[in-house]
Write a protein that holds these residues in place. Structure first.
Motif, PDB file in Angstrom:
ATOM      1  N   VAL A  53       0.763  -1.177  -0.080  1.00 47.80           N
ATOM      2  CA  VAL A  53       0.207  -0.286   0.096  1.00 47.80           C
ATOM      3  C   VAL A  53       1.045   1.416  -0.042  1.00 47.80           C
ATOM      4  O   VAL A  53       1.902   1.279   0.799  1.00 47.80           O
ATOM      5  N   GLN A  54       0.602   1.944  -1.007  1.00 44.47           N
ATOM      6  CA  GLN A  54       1.539   3.329  -1.090  1.00 44.47           C
ATOM      7  C   GLN A  54       0.714   4.262  -0.329  1.00 44.47           C
ATOM      8  O   GLN A  54      -0.308   4.648  -0.263  1.00 44.47           O
ATOM      9  N   THR A  55       1.604   5.021   0.544  1.00 48.94           N
ATOM     10  CA  THR A  55       1.038   5.812   1.410  1.00 48.94           C
ATOM     11  C   THR A  55       1.563   7.094   0.959  1.00 48.94           C
ATOM     12  O   THR A  55       2.736   7.196   0.684  1.00 48.94           O
ATOM     13  N   THR A  56       0.721   8.221   1.176  1.00 47.25           N
ATOM     14  CA  THR A  56       1.056   9.726   0.909  1.00 47.25           C
ATOM     15  C   THR A  56       2.090  10.161   2.067  1.00 47.25           C
ATOM     16  O   THR A  56       1.541  10.199   3.177  1.00 47.25           O
ATOM     17  N   PRO A  57       3.357  10.832   1.831  1.00 48.16           N
ATOM     18  CA  PRO A  57       4.087  11.245   2.790  1.00 48.16           C
ATOM     19  C   PRO A  57       3.236  12.485   3.673  1.00 48.16           C
ATOM     20  O   PRO A  57       2.713  13.148   3.216  1.00 48.16           O
ATOM     21  N   THR A  58       3.510  12.457   5.095  1.00 47.09           N
ATOM     22  CA  THR A  58       2.867  13.637   5.593  1.00 47.09           C
ATOM     23  C   THR A  58       3.719  14.835   5.332  1.00 47.09           C
ATOM     24  O   THR A  58       4.782  14.945   5.095  1.00 47.09           O
ATOM     25  N   LEU A 116       2.290  21.993   8.759  1.00 48.34           N
ATOM     26  CA  LEU A 116       1.057  22.154   9.423  1.00 48.34           C
ATOM     27  C   LEU A 116       0.880  23.227  10.368  1.00 48.34           C
ATOM     28  O   LEU A 116      -0.218  23.675  10.517  1.00 48.34           O
ATOM     29  N   ASP A 117       1.938  23.703  10.882  1.00 49.24           N
ATOM     30  CA  ASP A 117       2.110  25.045  11.511  1.00 49.24           C
ATOM     31  C   ASP A 117       1.422  26.105  10.723  1.00 49.24           C
ATOM     32  O   ASP A 117       0.535  26.766  11.391  1.00 49.24           O
ATOM     33  N   GLN A 118       1.934  26.270   9.654  1.00 49.75           N
ATOM     34  CA  GLN A 118       1.639  27.420   8.793  1.00 49.75           C
ATOM     35  C   GLN A 118       0.047  27.351   8.544  1.00 49.75           C
ATOM     36  O   GLN A 118      -0.787  28.316   8.324  1.00 49.75           O
ATOM     37  N   ASP A 166      -0.642  27.560  13.727  1.00 51.45           N
ATOM     38  CA  ASP A 166      -0.349  29.074  14.037  1.00 51.45           C
ATOM     39  C   ASP A 166      -1.109  29.822  13.183  1.00 51.45           C
ATOM     40  O   ASP A 166      -0.960  31.041  13.190  1.00 51.45           O
ATOM     41  N   ALA A 167      -1.870  29.479  12.226  1.00 55.29           N
ATOM     42  CA  ALA A 167      -2.781  30.165  11.381  1.00 55.29           C
ATOM     43  C   ALA A 167      -3.976  30.761  12.437  1.00 55.29           C
ATOM     44  O   ALA A 167      -4.497  30.139  13.191  1.00 55.29           O
ATOM     45  N   ARG A 168      -4.465  32.169  12.126  1.00 49.39           N
ATOM     46  CA  ARG A 168      -5.160  32.642  12.954  1.00 49.39           C
ATOM     47  C   ARG A 168      -6.304  33.604  12.287  1.00 49.39           C
ATOM     48  O   ARG A 168      -5.711  33.909  10.925  1.00 49.39           O
ATOM     49  N   THR A 169      -7.270  34.169  12.472  1.00 49.19           N
ATOM     50  CA  THR A 169      -8.427  34.779  11.910  1.00 49.19           C
ATOM     51  C   THR A 169      -7.748  36.504  12.206  1.00 49.19           C
ATOM     52  O   THR A 169      -7.537  36.843  13.198  1.00 49.19           O
ATOM     53  N   HIS A 170      -7.324  37.045  11.155  1.00 49.25           N
ATOM     54  CA  HIS A 170      -6.538  38.382  11.174  1.00 49.25           C
ATOM     55  C   HIS A 170      -7.843  39.530  10.953  1.00 49.25           C
ATOM     56  O   HIS A 170      -8.589  39.346  10.180  1.00 49.25           O
ATOM     57  N   PHE A 171      -7.400  40.619  11.397  1.00 49.36           N
ATOM     58  CA  PHE A 171      -8.454  41.807  11.441  1.00 49.36           C
ATOM     59  C   PHE A 171      -7.447  43.150  11.230  1.00 49.36           C
ATOM     60  O   PHE A 171      -8.313  44.163  11.232  1.00 49.36           O
ATOM     61  N   ALA A 215      -5.540  27.042   1.016  1.00 47.11           N
ATOM     62  CA  ALA A 215      -4.826  27.398  -0.281  1.00 47.11           C
ATOM     63  C   ALA A 215      -4.117  29.033   0.199  1.00 47.11           C
ATOM     64  O   ALA A 215      -3.176  29.132  -0.067  1.00 47.11           O
ATOM     65  N   ALA A 216      -4.903  29.793   0.613  1.00 46.96           N
ATOM     66  CA  ALA A 216      -4.553  31.127   1.126  1.00 46.96           C
ATOM     67  C   ALA A 216      -3.173  31.043   1.849  1.00 46.96           C
ATOM     68  O   ALA A 216      -2.147  31.622   1.882  1.00 46.96           O
ATOM     69  N   ARG A 217      -3.635  30.110   3.079  1.00 46.07           N
ATOM     70  CA  ARG A 217      -2.464  30.248   4.076  1.00 46.07           C
ATOM     71  C   ARG A 217      -1.277  29.430   3.375  1.00 46.07           C
ATOM     72  O   ARG A 217      -0.005  29.817   3.671  1.00 46.07           O
ATOM     73  N   ALA A 218      -1.419  28.323   2.557  1.00 44.04           N
ATOM     74  CA  ALA A 218      -0.205  27.751   1.813  1.00 44.04           C
ATOM     75  C   ALA A 218       0.522  28.532   0.951  1.00 44.04           C
ATOM     76  O   ALA A 218       1.821  28.559   1.002  1.00 44.04           O
ATOM     77  N   LEU A 219      -0.109  29.760   0.403  1.00 46.01           N
ATOM     78  CA  LEU A 219       0.583  30.685  -0.337  1.00 46.01           C
ATOM     79  C   LEU A 219       1.047  31.876   0.653  1.00 46.01           C
ATOM     80  O   LEU A 219       1.497  32.790  -0.214  1.00 46.01           O
ATOM     81  N   GLY A 220       0.941  31.631   1.742  1.00 46.51           N
ATOM     82  CA  GLY A 220       1.584  32.762   2.702  1.00 46.51           C
ATOM     83  C   GLY A 220       0.784  34.154   3.103  1.00 46.51           C
ATOM     84  O   GLY A 220       1.271  35.019   3.375  1.00 46.51           O
ATOM     85  N   LEU A 221      -0.742  33.841   2.635  1.00 47.61           N
ATOM     86  CA  LEU A 221      -1.504  34.749   3.112  1.00 47.61           C
ATOM     87  C   LEU A 221      -2.209  34.641   4.316  1.00 47.61           C
ATOM     88  O   LEU A 221      -2.393  33.517   4.521  1.00 47.61           O
ATOM     89  N   ASP A 222      -2.622  35.734   5.071  1.00 47.48           N
ATOM     90  CA  ASP A 222      -3.453  35.462   6.135  1.00 47.48           C
ATOM     91  C   ASP A 222      -4.924  35.613   5.673  1.00 47.48           C
ATOM     92  O   ASP A 222      -5.140  36.403   4.777  1.00 47.48           O
TER      93      ASP A 222
END
Length: 201
Positions: free
Chosen positions: A3-8, A14-16, A20-25, A140-147
């Protein structure tokens, strides 16, 4: 059988995305390029949706003129955070999403079934799937470095009348995007433990 598993993902990723991700205002005065918004949508459209229907429609509100049109629909507590955000995305669903199904699900006729649904059931399907896509958009936004700063404090009827006067698109929620000022965040509120929110049967 192997069984091929996808690397974590790495802990830092995961922090990003989550821990560590927050709702910004409060936002830094740093623009978000149109090319980033295009990349953001390219990732968002990969979300799973019923029959690959993809009912989400997005208006990225950037210009001062467009922000001024949005402002009257906001509740008082959401005005400053939205007017200062580099981008506010109006996330909506297309009431006629099924018209795109010949392109999106070419293997068989899915359009007819959705077209013949009672309007309330069809709208519920659209809202659920557009909301699912909206969750992907945040990740996706968080992955691209956006808040992100998702909001429900607005008059959807006013947004629809101003931005979707033909009535075909209906607003689900608003999402401020940019680079947030982390120094203005308050301590994170608690989350429910697994035992409080889940069970395994």
């Amino acid at each position: 059988m192997t069984v091929q598993t996808t690397p974590t993902l790495a802990a830092s990723a995961l922090d990003q995305l989550f821990r560590d991700a927050r709702t910004h205002f409060v936002w830094h005065d740093e623009p978000v390029a149109d090319s980033v918004l295009r990349e953001l949508y390219a990732l968002t459209r990969m979300a799973p949706t019923a029959a690959n229907a993809q009912p989400l429609r997005i208006v990225f509100v950037k210009s001062p003129e467009a922000k001024a049109r949005l402002k009257p629909a906001l509740t008082p507590g959401n005005v400053d955070k939205t007017m200062t955000a580099p981008v506010t995305a109006i996330l909506a669903y297309d009431t006629e999403f099924y018209e795109k199904l010949p392109k999106l699900f070419p293997a068989r006729d899915m359009r007819t079934g959705f077209a013949n649904m009672p309007p309330a059931a069809r709208a519920q399907t659209a809202v659920v799937n557009a909301s699912l896509q909206g969750g992907y958009l945040i990740m996706a936004a968080r992955a691209l470095g956006l808040d992100c700063g998702p909001m429900a404090g607005f008059d959807a009827g006013k947004v629809d009348a101003e931005f979707f006067p033909d009535g075909k698109w209906k607003t689900v929620f608003l999402l401020n995007l940019g680079h947030g000022d982390a120094t203005k965040l308050f301590p994170r509120n608690p989350r429910l433990d697994f035992e409080e929110a889940c069970r395994i049967e």
